[in-house]
Design a protein around this motif. Sequence first.
Motif, PDB file in Angstrom:
ATOM      1  N   GLU A  93       3.090 -38.265-121.553  1.00 61.12           N
ATOM      2  CA  GLU A  93       3.895 -37.233-120.956  1.00 61.12           C
ATOM      3  C   GLU A  93       3.956 -36.699-119.165  1.00 61.12           C
ATOM      4  N   LEU A  94       2.814 -36.019-119.514  1.00 62.08           N
ATOM      5  CA  LEU A  94       2.861 -35.638-117.844  1.00 62.08           C
ATOM      6  C   LEU A  94       2.581 -36.795-116.637  1.00 62.08           C
ATOM      7  N   ILE A  95       2.346 -37.963-117.273  1.00 62.88           N
ATOM      8  CA  ILE A  95       2.373 -38.866-116.534  1.00 62.88           C
ATOM      9  C   ILE A  95       3.407 -39.318-116.470  1.00 62.88           C
ATOM     10  N   ALA A  96       4.771 -40.340-117.652  1.00 68.00           N
ATOM     11  CA  ALA A  96       5.800 -40.292-117.128  1.00 68.00           C
ATOM     12  C   ALA A  96       6.836 -39.191-116.468  1.00 68.00           C
ATOM     13  N   GLU A  97       5.719 -38.150-116.230  1.00 70.90           N
ATOM     14  CA  GLU A  97       7.633 -37.343-115.657  1.00 70.90           C
ATOM     15  C   GLU A  97       7.188 -36.921-114.351  1.00 70.90           C
ATOM     16  N   ASN A  98       5.697 -37.667-114.078  1.00 72.21           N
ATOM     17  CA  ASN A  98       5.378 -37.456-112.758  1.00 72.21           C
ATOM     18  C   ASN A  98       5.459 -38.640-111.907  1.00 72.21           C
ATOM     19  N   LYS A  99       5.653 -39.760-112.895  1.00 66.14           N
ATOM     20  CA  LYS A  99       5.592 -41.511-111.860  1.00 66.14           C
ATOM     21  C   LYS A  99       6.323 -42.029-110.908  1.00 66.14           C
ATOM     22  N   ASN A 100       6.714 -41.251-110.562  1.00 66.29           N
ATOM     23  CA  ASN A 100       8.483 -41.235-109.391  1.00 66.29           C
ATOM     24  C   ASN A 100       7.243 -40.457-107.776  1.00 66.29           C
ATOM     25  N   ASN A 101       6.418 -38.997-107.764  1.00 72.28           N
ATOM     26  CA  ASN A 101       5.854 -39.019-107.288  1.00 72.28           C
ATOM     27  C   ASN A 101       4.957 -39.208-106.960  1.00 72.28           C
ATOM     28  N   VAL A 102       4.416 -40.006-105.698  1.00 67.24           N
ATOM     29  CA  VAL A 102       3.415 -41.170-105.606  1.00 67.24           C
ATOM     30  C   VAL A 102       1.407 -40.089-105.386  1.00 67.24           C
ATOM     31  N   GLN A 103       1.942 -38.439-104.680  1.00 65.08           N
ATOM     32  CA  GLN A 103       1.138 -38.077-104.086  1.00 65.08           C
ATOM     33  C   GLN A 103       0.470 -37.191-105.636  1.00 65.08           C
ATOM     34  N   ARG A 104       1.675 -36.557-106.200  1.00 63.91           N
ATOM     35  CA  ARG A 104       0.988 -36.415-108.273  1.00 63.91           C
ATOM     36  C   ARG A 104       0.561 -37.387-108.618  1.00 63.91           C
ATOM     37  N   VAL A 105       0.723 -38.324-108.454  1.00 60.15           N
ATOM     38  CA  VAL A 105      -0.018 -39.699-109.402  1.00 60.15           C
ATOM     39  C   VAL A 105      -1.632 -39.027-108.700  1.00 60.15           C
ATOM     40  N   LYS A 106      -1.481 -39.968-107.253  1.00 65.33           N
ATOM     41  CA  LYS A 106      -2.983 -39.951-106.568  1.00 65.33           C
ATOM     42  C   LYS A 106      -3.723 -38.527-107.734  1.00 65.33           C
ATOM     43  N   VAL A 107      -3.043 -37.847-107.185  1.00 64.95           N
ATOM     44  CA  VAL A 107      -3.491 -36.132-107.853  1.00 64.95           C
ATOM     45  C   VAL A 107      -3.839 -35.841-109.442  1.00 64.95           C
ATOM     46  N   ILE A 108      -3.750 -37.194-110.868  1.00 67.43           N
ATOM     47  CA  ILE A 108      -3.803 -36.759-110.968  1.00 67.43           C
ATOM     48  C   ILE A 108      -4.837 -38.229-111.787  1.00 67.43           C
ATOM     49  N   SER A 109      -4.876 -39.450-111.194  1.00 69.14           N
ATOM     50  CA  SER A 109      -5.439 -40.488-111.203  1.00 69.14           C
ATOM     51  C   SER A 109      -6.812 -39.730-110.897  1.00 69.14           C
ATOM     52  N   ASP A 110      -6.962 -39.430-109.527  1.00 69.00           N
ATOM     53  CA  ASP A 110      -8.185 -38.540-109.229  1.00 69.00           C
ATOM     54  C   ASP A 110      -8.764 -37.700-110.339  1.00 69.00           C
ATOM     55  N   TYR A 111      -8.202 -36.878-110.983  1.00 73.04           N
ATOM     56  CA  TYR A 111      -8.496 -35.682-112.239  1.00 73.04           C
ATOM     57  C   TYR A 111      -9.130 -36.344-113.120  1.00 73.04           C
ATOM     58  N   PHE A 112      -8.615 -37.406-113.713  1.00 78.52           N
ATOM     59  CA  PHE A 112      -8.409 -38.880-114.970  1.00 78.52           C
ATOM     60  C   PHE A 112     -10.567 -39.066-113.967  1.00 78.52           C
ATOM     61  N   LEU A 113     -10.519 -39.386-113.221  1.00 78.37           N
ATOM     62  CA  LEU A 113     -11.625 -39.982-112.637  1.00 78.37           C
ATOM     63  C   LEU A 113     -12.635 -39.304-112.374  1.00 78.37           C
ATOM     64  N   SER A 114     -12.348 -38.014-112.148  1.00 70.45           N
ATOM     65  CA  SER A 114     -13.464 -36.883-111.797  1.00 70.45           C
ATOM     66  C   SER A 114     -14.000 -36.363-113.659  1.00 70.45           C
ATOM     67  N   HIS A 115     -12.991 -36.283-114.890  1.00 69.18           N
ATOM     68  CA  HIS A 115     -13.253 -36.513-115.914  1.00 69.18           C
ATOM     69  C   HIS A 115     -13.700 -37.758-116.442  1.00 69.18           C
ATOM     70  N   THR A 116     -13.925 -38.438-116.301  1.00 75.03           N
ATOM     71  CA  THR A 116     -15.303 -40.009-116.816  1.00 75.03           C
ATOM     72  C   THR A 116     -13.664 -40.291-117.789  1.00 75.03           C
ATOM     73  N   LEU A 117     -12.252 -39.973-117.397  1.00 73.41           N
ATOM     74  CA  LEU A 117     -10.768 -40.754-118.074  1.00 73.41           C
ATOM     75  C   LEU A 117     -10.323 -41.603-117.851  1.00 73.41           C
ATOM     76  N   PRO A 118     -11.452 -42.523-117.226  1.00 67.79           N
ATOM     77  CA  PRO A 118     -10.293 -43.981-116.752  1.00 67.79           C
ATOM     78  C   PRO A 118      -9.060 -45.219-116.915  1.00 67.79           C
TER      79      PRO A 118
END
Length: 636
Positions: free
Chosen positions: A133-158
């Motif tokens: 749901e969080l991904i769907a809410e922010n998918k149109n915001n490139v900057q926020r999606v990048k933050v979300i992706s970096d978070y998942f990367l840092s927590h080993t959730l590729p």
Amino acid sequence: MANYINKYIYIVKIISGRTLSITVGLLLFVFAGFQANAQSQEQIQLANEYALKGDKKKALELYREVARDVDDVSLFYNNYINLLIDMQLGDEAQAFLKKLSKRDPQNIQYKLDLGLVYMRSGDMGKADKHFKELIAENKNNVQRVKVISDYFLSHTLPDYGILALTESRQAMANPYLFCLDLAMLYRIKGNQDKMVQEYLSYVTQSSANIQYVKNVLQALLTKPDELESLERLLYDKVQQYPDVEVYADLLIWVTMQQKNFYASFIQARAYDKRYKREGEKCMEVARVALDNDDYDNATKIYRYLIKEYPNSQNYLLARLGLIRTREERVKKTFPVKTDSVRMLINDYRTFIKQYPDNLNSLEAAKSEAMLYATYLDQKDSAIHLLNRLIANPKASQFLKAKAKLELGDIYMLKGEPWESTLLYSQVEKTQKENVVGYDAKLRNAKLSYYKGDFRLAQEHLDILKQATTREIANDALELGMRIKENIAFDSTGAALKDYASVELLLYQNKTDEALARIEKLKTGVSDSGQTISNRTILDDVYWLEANIRMQRGEFDKSLSLLQKIITEYGEDILADDAYFLQGEIYERQLHNREKAMEIYREFLTKYAGSVYAAEARKRYRQLRGDFNPTPPAQPQ
């Protein structure tokens, strides 16, 4: 208390520009705020200390207290959340995060951590739903999606990182978004095909990206099947998108990585014609083929360039490249025949005579000089040619520096090391932080080594380990290790001094004298007749003699000495060198194809991690005939 009040009065004065009348009540209110803030910070510091010591209960009590009304949660946020998760207090962590999210809805960190708390509490379904749901809410915001992706990367959730980036890419209708981020995530997942696809998408955005992609792929794709898979993919891309130049460029590059220079030539030939490059890419392939001792393909390519591009700037370079290829073949065919050397000198002279004003003729003159010095023992002729080159105003400073190095080498041949070190030092001084300057320092180090001054040699070598060129750095490292290993067992370095003196004799082409010294070294006797310990240097002695015997055409003796290294020093550093050289002798000197294939095949089993492994694999495949069929041609 007075300090706090005075501090506040000073601030108010600055703001207003005049002295204000402040009531005692207001002062007490302000002080109470300062006091409460200071007290909270003390509690946070104390809680952090308890957490660090492992006293979770006391830390939790303090965190709960400050969490009620403190404004700056960043001072304890991570410690508090981690402690709650560690103590399996998921409900409390969720309530705290929801409270923070309500107060600061724009802070996505709280929402991401909430999903992580669900996950750590074992509620995987709830976590999965929350993250999606969080991904769907922010998918149109490139900057926020990048933050979300970096978070998942840092927590080993590729997987969630990939989902966030790909959904955003689809929502934004931009297939080139996040190529490098996705490539990294796919690499972590071990999905190499998709990783490569992302790098290829990245490189098509701009041709300026191609060197970066080559560097990354060279580092990541180290196994033969990985390179072969990339080659097949690029063949498909070239056929599918014939106008995308970077695909053709990468295809040539990957075949060169595999050292399949015939395939590289086929693709480079089509590339040059399609993009009107006048043989530019073919020249690149020819140079690399020559550097890798593939004389047949280098010759083939240079001849093609001479025939097809007679009016281009590559014509003379190809003419000179063809002579150099013949030179390298002559120098690697043992024993070296003086008649062949004289023919090479004649080729260089003809080139110089035909193009006297061309700068390539200066390079030809340098090569001619070294043939005189090294193989015909005509040192004075060589010195004359090099001095004339150094004095030539048309010669670049770089070429003059290289000529001075060669001149220094010739004085070494003449037994005048003081002249050599003078020339080497001149180049060191004028070509600092330059590959020729590093080369000069390496030669000075070797000169000190030959003279038995190992301390000075080591000082030079320690600097050269950081050299920008891998070849010079590796040479420095190898010589430095030899000095350290031998000095560790023999502080006087007696055996190493004798060994170094043998190397100097070989450098001066005094082969018979060198072999006589080697016989003494093998029996543990120094040149002066004293008994010395040779146990740390004996494998190097065998290696040195094996190379001498090979260069003299005494191949059976050379093979026997190499086998001695393999048998007696199978775990040491020279074992893989010896095994590989056996294969090379059978292949290139004795022309025993089957025996060479057998050795290269066994080499790949025994020394899979060797620096020679890629070359051994290429030679084995070449001898087997893998590179003979013409690969699919690039569209023209």
